[in-house]
Design a protein around this motif. Structure first.
Motif, PDB file in Angstrom:
ATOM      1  N   ALA A   1      50.041  35.128  33.982  1.00 56.68           N
ATOM      2  CA  ALA A   1      50.088  36.635  33.830  1.00 56.68           C
ATOM      3  C   ALA A   1      48.843  37.275  33.234  1.00 56.68           C
ATOM      4  O   ALA A   1      48.433  38.109  33.446  1.00 56.68           O
ATOM      5  N   ARG A   2      48.291  36.383  32.084  1.00 60.16           N
ATOM      6  CA  ARG A   2      47.193  36.790  31.460  1.00 60.16           C
ATOM      7  C   ARG A   2      45.929  36.896  32.424  1.00 60.16           C
ATOM      8  O   ARG A   2      45.241  37.408  32.378  1.00 60.16           O
ATOM      9  N   ARG A   3      45.899  35.653  33.221  1.00 53.97           N
ATOM     10  CA  ARG A   3      44.645  35.566  33.898  1.00 53.97           C
ATOM     11  C   ARG A   3      45.017  36.697  35.275  1.00 53.97           C
ATOM     12  O   ARG A   3      43.871  37.031  35.764  1.00 53.97           O
ATOM     13  N   SER A   4      45.949  36.871  35.847  1.00 49.46           N
ATOM     14  CA  SER A   4      46.484  37.919  36.603  1.00 49.46           C
ATOM     15  C   SER A   4      45.761  39.444  36.092  1.00 49.46           C
ATOM     16  O   SER A   4      45.218  40.236  36.780  1.00 49.46           O
ATOM     17  N   ALA A   5      46.362  39.598  34.814  1.00 48.79           N
ATOM     18  CA  ALA A   5      45.854  40.851  34.245  1.00 48.79           C
ATOM     19  C   ALA A   5      44.217  41.112  34.286  1.00 48.79           C
ATOM     20  O   ALA A   5      43.695  41.772  34.383  1.00 48.79           O
ATOM     21  N   ASN A   6      43.545  39.745  33.856  1.00 45.64           N
ATOM     22  CA  ASN A   6      42.203  39.689  33.801  1.00 45.64           C
ATOM     23  C   ASN A   6      41.400  40.003  35.094  1.00 45.64           C
ATOM     24  O   ASN A   6      40.352  40.672  35.144  1.00 45.64           O
ATOM     25  N   VAL A   7      41.996  39.410  36.257  1.00 42.17           N
ATOM     26  CA  VAL A   7      41.416  39.398  37.422  1.00 42.17           C
ATOM     27  C   VAL A   7      41.596  41.021  37.950  1.00 42.17           C
ATOM     28  O   VAL A   7      40.861  41.779  38.521  1.00 42.17           O
ATOM     29  N   SER A   8      42.863  41.730  37.460  1.00 41.87           N
ATOM     30  CA  SER A   8      43.190  42.971  38.011  1.00 41.87           C
ATOM     31  C   SER A   8      41.989  43.832  37.145  1.00 41.87           C
ATOM     32  O   SER A   8      41.652  44.902  37.711  1.00 41.87           O
ATOM     33  N   ARG A   9      41.694  43.667  35.647  1.00 41.04           N
ATOM     34  CA  ARG A   9      40.900  44.404  35.272  1.00 41.04           C
ATOM     35  C   ARG A   9      39.258  44.261  35.753  1.00 41.04           C
ATOM     36  O   ARG A   9      38.530  45.210  35.831  1.00 41.04           O
ATOM     37  N   ALA A  10      39.060  43.014  36.049  1.00 43.29           N
ATOM     38  CA  ALA A  10      37.721  42.982  37.023  1.00 43.29           C
ATOM     39  C   ALA A  10      37.745  43.512  38.134  1.00 43.29           C
ATOM     40  O   ALA A  10      36.622  44.357  38.491  1.00 43.29           O
ATOM     41  N   LYS A  11      38.866  43.558  38.954  1.00 40.98           N
ATOM     42  CA  LYS A  11      38.787  44.313  40.167  1.00 40.98           C
ATOM     43  C   LYS A  11      38.428  45.820  39.912  1.00 40.98           C
ATOM     44  O   LYS A  11      37.712  46.502  40.668  1.00 40.98           O
ATOM     45  N   GLN A  12      39.222  46.354  38.772  1.00 47.27           N
ATOM     46  CA  GLN A  12      38.964  47.866  38.624  1.00 47.27           C
ATOM     47  C   GLN A  12      37.547  48.138  38.077  1.00 47.27           C
ATOM     48  O   GLN A  12      36.940  49.030  38.570  1.00 47.27           O
ATOM     49  N   ILE A  13      36.933  47.507  37.464  1.00 51.30           N
ATOM     50  CA  ILE A  13      35.732  47.472  37.001  1.00 51.30           C
ATOM     51  C   ILE A  13      34.461  47.508  38.339  1.00 51.30           C
ATOM     52  O   ILE A  13      33.963  48.393  38.266  1.00 51.30           O
ATOM     53  N   ILE A  14      34.998  46.545  39.122  1.00 47.70           N
ATOM     54  CA  ILE A  14      33.981  46.522  40.393  1.00 47.70           C
ATOM     55  C   ILE A  14      34.286  47.705  41.080  1.00 47.70           C
ATOM     56  O   ILE A  14      33.240  48.322  41.500  1.00 47.70           O
ATOM     57  N   TYR A  15      35.504  48.116  41.341  1.00 43.26           N
ATOM     58  CA  TYR A  15      35.832  49.184  42.122  1.00 43.26           C
ATOM     59  C   TYR A  15      35.182  50.471  41.647  1.00 43.26           C
ATOM     60  O   TYR A  15      34.654  51.469  42.310  1.00 43.26           O
ATOM     61  N   PHE A  16      35.299  50.681  40.273  1.00 42.72           N
ATOM     62  CA  PHE A  16      34.654  51.702  39.462  1.00 42.72           C
ATOM     63  C   PHE A  16      33.256  51.914  39.574  1.00 42.72           C
ATOM     64  O   PHE A  16      32.579  53.012  39.913  1.00 42.72           O
ATOM     65  N   VAL A  17      32.454  50.784  39.284  1.00 43.50           N
ATOM     66  CA  VAL A  17      30.985  50.788  39.475  1.00 43.50           C
ATOM     67  C   VAL A  17      30.482  51.259  40.864  1.00 43.50           C
ATOM     68  O   VAL A  17      29.650  51.990  41.072  1.00 43.50           O
ATOM     69  N   PHE A  18      31.174  50.515  41.761  1.00 41.19           N
ATOM     70  CA  PHE A  18      30.516  50.583  43.235  1.00 41.19           C
ATOM     71  C   PHE A  18      31.235  52.256  43.728  1.00 41.19           C
ATOM     72  O   PHE A  18      30.558  52.764  44.482  1.00 41.19           O
ATOM     73  N   GLY A  19      32.166  52.678  43.248  1.00 44.27           N
ATOM     74  CA  GLY A  19      32.618  53.810  43.420  1.00 44.27           C
ATOM     75  C   GLY A  19      31.966  55.019  43.086  1.00 44.27           C
ATOM     76  O   GLY A  19      31.383  55.899  43.667  1.00 44.27           O
ATOM     77  N   VAL A  20      31.152  54.707  41.856  1.00 46.77           N
ATOM     78  CA  VAL A  20      30.365  55.792  41.392  1.00 46.77           C
ATOM     79  C   VAL A  20      28.929  55.621  42.090  1.00 46.77           C
ATOM     80  O   VAL A  20      28.493  56.964  42.457  1.00 46.77           O
ATOM     81  N   ILE A  21      28.523  54.579  42.583  1.00 49.46           N
ATOM     82  CA  ILE A  21      27.405  54.447  43.252  1.00 49.46           C
ATOM     83  C   ILE A  21      27.600  55.292  44.903  1.00 49.46           C
ATOM     84  O   ILE A  21      26.724  55.974  45.143  1.00 49.46           O
ATOM     85  N   GLU A  22      28.785  54.886  45.256  1.00 51.52           N
ATOM     86  CA  GLU A  22      29.106  55.415  46.671  1.00 51.52           C
ATOM     87  C   GLU A  22      29.386  56.914  46.585  1.00 51.52           C
ATOM     88  O   GLU A  22      28.740  57.577  47.418  1.00 51.52           O
TER      89      GLU A  22
END
Length: 169
Positions: A66-87
């Motif tokens: 569950a901790r690993r899944s939460a970390n992956v979810s956070r990484a996905k949020q960060i990736i989508y946020f950064v690329f969302g700002v660029i887009e």
């Protein structure tokens, strides 16, 4: 830890003594699964009426999966946020160019300046037709598509790298 408390009720003349026991529990022998709840703090009172639990706290610890899944979810949020700002920058740039925005405006210069490094790799792929002050900048649209695909690819890569391992029977 034991504390002694003395109480006098308004209806009674005598003083009542209560022993308050505070204990912290860490059960290492009968350890529940990693994601199960367990008591970690209990406060008991022993008095004339007997022993009672007056306060108890429980904690629930997530499992490593569950901790690993939460970390992956956070990484996905960060990736989508950064690329969302660029887009978003590229989309605003495209609209401003298409509407022939005045480059003397501070806001327009800010958007052009921030988005320029992200549109440079795609300039020159297609021509840029103009109509008066309006420019149809294909590089911005190509950049939006490419950055969306890169974001998706990075998210999928993170999911693959940190996916729970399955064991063959």
């Amino acid at each position: 830890m034991t504390e002694h408390e003395y109480h006098r009720d308004a209806n009674q003349t005598e003083v009542t003594r209560k022993d308050v026991y505070t204990e912290r529990q860490v059960d290492t022998v009968n350890t529940p699964p990693d994601d199960a709840a367990r008591d970690i703090y209990t406060q008991r009172v022993a008095g004339p009426a007997g022993e009672q639990v007056v306060h108890s706290e429980r904690v629930s610890l997530p499992s490593p999966a569950a901790r690993r899944s939460a970390n992956v979810s956070r990484a996905k949020q960060i990736i989508y946020f950064v690329f969302g700002v660029i887009e978003a920058l590229l989309a605003v740039r495209f609209v401003l160019l298409a509407l022939g925005a005045n480059e003397a405006s501070g806001f327009v210069r800010l958007i052009y300046g921030l988005s320029r490094p992200f549109v440079l790799p795609f300039q020159g792929i297609f021509g840029e037709p103009t109509l008066g002050a309006s420019v149809l900048e294909w590089a911005s649209l190509v950049g939006i598509i490419v950055y969306a695909l890169v974001a998706y690819g990075l998210v999928r890569l993170a999911e693959l790298i940190y996916a729970p391992s399955t064991r063959a029977s």
